[in-house]
Design an enzyme around this catalytic site. Structure first.
Site, PDB file in Angstrom:
ATOM      1  N   ASN A 213       1.183  -1.209   0.386  1.00  0.00           N
ATOM      2  CA  ASN A 213      -0.072  -0.133   0.153  1.00  0.00           C
ATOM      3  C   ASN A 213       0.808   0.943  -0.412  1.00  0.00           C
ATOM      4  O   ASN A 213       0.324   2.252  -0.550  1.00  0.00           O
ATOM      5  CB  ASN A 213      -0.774   0.285   1.183  1.00  0.00           C
ATOM      6  CG  ASN A 213      -2.098  -0.846   1.020  1.00  0.00           C
ATOM      7  OD1 ASN A 213      -2.409  -1.068  -0.438  1.00  0.00           O
ATOM      8  ND2 ASN A 213      -3.475  -0.992   2.245  1.00  0.00           N
ATOM      9  N   CYS A 267      24.473   9.763 -13.386  1.00  0.00           N
ATOM     10  CA  CYS A 267      23.216  10.108 -13.930  1.00  0.00           C
ATOM     11  C   CYS A 267      22.002  10.576 -12.765  1.00  0.00           C
ATOM     12  O   CYS A 267      21.307  11.461 -13.092  1.00  0.00           O
ATOM     13  CB  CYS A 267      22.663   8.804 -15.485  1.00  0.00           C
ATOM     14  SG  CYS A 267      23.517   8.567 -16.298  1.00  0.00           S
TER      15      CYS A 267
END
Length: 436
Positions: A213, A267
Site C-alpha cells: 500500500n 546519471c
C-alpha cells in the site's frame, strides 16, 4: 469446508460471498443485527459490483447465513476468518480493540472445539500476531497455538470497486504461518487461485500489506508530481506516463527494488537534482522528488554507522565503483563512505578490479587524480591484501569475485555487506547486512 467469517464489513462480506460461491458452507458473524439481517435476507451490507447477486444466490442455495453468536459459529465450523476493522487512531497508531475482542471470543469458543484454524485477514502492523493475536487466543482458550488449534495470517489485496474480480484473480496469495499444518489448511482454501502461493512467517506477511500500500501511494504521488511538472512545461502528462509505463524491464519491474546501499553514478543523482531544480524555477512543489536525494544520503550515513559500530580501525573495502562491472566513481556512495572513514582516522585498504590507475583513463582517471588522490594511494591489487589487512570488511558492490568472501573470514573479522553478496541475515559481530 465449513467457514465462519468474523466481521461483515467490506472484506468480510466479499470473502463470504466469494467463498460461498466456490461451494463452501459459510457463516457470517457480526455484532450489528442489521448486517446479519441483510445477509439472511439475501442482501448485501456493502456496495460492490457483483457481490449482491452472489450473496443472494448463496443464501437461497443454503451455503451462506449470518449470526451474532460468534462462539456458536466457531463450534460449527472448521476455520474462522477474522475480517474486522483496524481503524487509524491518528499519528500512525492502529486501533486493535476489535481484533482483541474477536480473538477473546474465538478463544472462548475454542475451549471445547480444538483443531479449529484461525486465519487473520485484517491489516495489522508487524508483531501484532505474536504480541496480540496469539496470546489473546491462548489466554482465552487455555490451549496452545500450533498444537491445539491452528493460526495463520492471510492479508487481503482487494480494491474497492473491483473486489470480487480481485478475489478470484489475486496478484498473489500470502500465508503467514505458525506451523506447516496451519498453513496447509489455508493453502487448500486458495491453492486453485491463478497466482503465486507464498508461505512465510507472520512478520513478513504482516509487512507485505504495508509495503504494497505504501508503494501504491508512492506511485500515485510520483505520477502526480511528474504531471504537475508536465503541466507547467505544457506537456501531456498522460502521454508521457504512457511512454514511461511501456518500459517493463526497468520502470515497471523488480529492477531497482532490491534493498541495499545508496544509488550513485553519473546519471541518477544528477538528473534527480536537475528535475528538482527545474520544478523550483516554475514554482512547482515536488516534495516526493525533493526527498529522493536526502533519503539516499541517509542510506550512506547508515552504511557509515554500520562500519563504525564494528569497533575496529582496520577496514578493507571490496568494491569501490558505484556498481559492479564499471570503473565509474562519479558520485559513488562508496567514495563518500571511504572519505568519511579516512577523515575519522581509519586504516583502509581498497580493492576493485575495475578501478586500477594503470588501466583506467578519461573522465574516471581525471576524477581520481583531481578529486580523490588520497584514496588512490590506498588501493591494492588483490582481494587477499584486503582480507589480510581488514578487521572489518565492507562489500561495496556485487562483483562475482566477492561471493566467497564470507567463507574466507578468519577469527575476529566481520563483514558489513551493502549489497547482500550472501543470502544470510545479520549476525552480531560477524555479518551485518545494511537493511536485512
Amino acid at each position: 469446508m465449513k467457514i465462519s467469517i468474523m466481521g461483515l464489513g467490506y472484506v468480510g462480506a466479499v470473502s463470504a460471498g466469494c467463498l460461498a460461491k466456490e461451494g463452501h458452507e459459510v457463516i457470517g458473524v457480526d455484532p450489528q443485527q442489521s448486517k446479519v439481517d441483510l445477509i439472511n435476507a439475501g442482501k448485501t451490507p456493502i456496495i460492490e459490483r457483483d457481490i449482491g447477486e452472489m450473496i443472494q444466490a448463496a443464501v437461497s442455495e443454503g451455503r451462506l447465513r449470518a449470526t451474532t453468536d460468534l462462539q456458536q459459529a466457531v463450534r460449527y465450523t472448521d476455520l474462522s476468518l477474522i475480517c474486522v476493522g483496524t481503524p487509524s487512531l491518528g499519528n500512525g497508531h492502529i486501533d486493535l480493540k476489535y481484533v482483541r475482542r474477536v480473538c477473546q471470543q474465538i478463544g472462548e469458543g475454542l475451549r471445547d472445539h480444538p483443531g479449529h484454524t484461525v486465519v487473520v485477514r485484517s491489516t495489522m502492523l508487524p508483531g501484532t500476531m505474536r504480541q496480540v493475536v496469539i496470546p489473546t487466543l491462548e489466554s482465552a482458550s487455555g490451549l496452545q497455538a500450533g498444537e491445539d488449534f491452528g493460526v495463520c495470517l492471510n492479508p487481503e489485496f482487494l480494491r474497492e470497486g473491483t473486489a470480487v474480480h480481485d478475489y478470484f484473480h489475486p496478484p498473489k496469495t500470502v500465508i503467514g504461518e505458525l506451523d506447516r499444518a496451519s498453513g496447509d489448511v489455508v493453502a487448500k482454501l486458495y491453492g486453485h487461485m491463478p497466482c503465486p502461493l507464498i508461505r512465510t512467517d507472520y512478520e513478513t506477511a504482516e509487512m507485505v500489506k504495508y509495503a504494497d500500500n505504501t508503494w501504491h501511494a508512492l506511485k500515485v504521488g510520483f505520477a502526480n508530481e511528474i504531471g504537475n511538472i508536465c503541466k507547467a512545461l505544457g506537456l501531456d502528462s498522460h502521454r508521457l506516463m504512457d511512454i514511461f509505463c511501456q518500459d517493463t524491464k526497468l520502470n515497471l519491474s523488480s529492477y531497482y527494488l532490491r534493498p541495499g546501499f545508496a544509488f550513485g553514478g553519473s546519471c541518477l543523482p544528477k538528473d534527480v537534482r536537475a528535475l528538482s531544480y527545474k520544478a523550483k524555477t516554475m514554482d512547482v512543489k515536488v516534495p516526493i522528488i525533493d526527498a529522493i536525494l536526502p533519503s539516499n544520503d541517509e542510506q550512506i550515513e547508515r552504511g557509515i554507522r554500520a562500519v563504525v559500530e564494528q569497533g575496529t580501525c582496520k577496514v578493507g573495502i571490496l568494491g569501490f565503483s558505484f556498481k559492479a562491472g564499471t570503473d565509474d566513481l562519479r558520485e559513488s556512495p562508496m567514495v563518500e563512505l571511504v572519505e568519511h572513514l579516512i577523515g575519522k582516522g581509519y586504516d583502509l585498504r581498497v580493492y576493485d578490479s575495475n578501478v586500477r590507475m594503470a588501466a583506467i583513463h578519461g573522465a574516471n582517471r581525471e576524477y581520481i587524480l583531481n578529486h580523490i588522490p588520497h584514496i588512490s594511494k590506498l588501493m591494492v591489487n588483490t582481494i587477499e591484501e584486503v582480507l589480510e589487512h581488514g578487521e572489518t570488511l565492507v562489500i561495496g558492490n556485487a562483483s562475482e569475485e566477492f561471493r566467497d568472501v564470507p567463507r574466507r573470514l578468519r577469527e575476529g573479522q566481520s563483514i558489513v555487506d551493502l549489497v547482500r553478496i550472501a543470502e544470510t541475515r545479520s549476525v552480531s559481530g560477524v555479518y551485518d547486512g545494511i537493511c536485512w
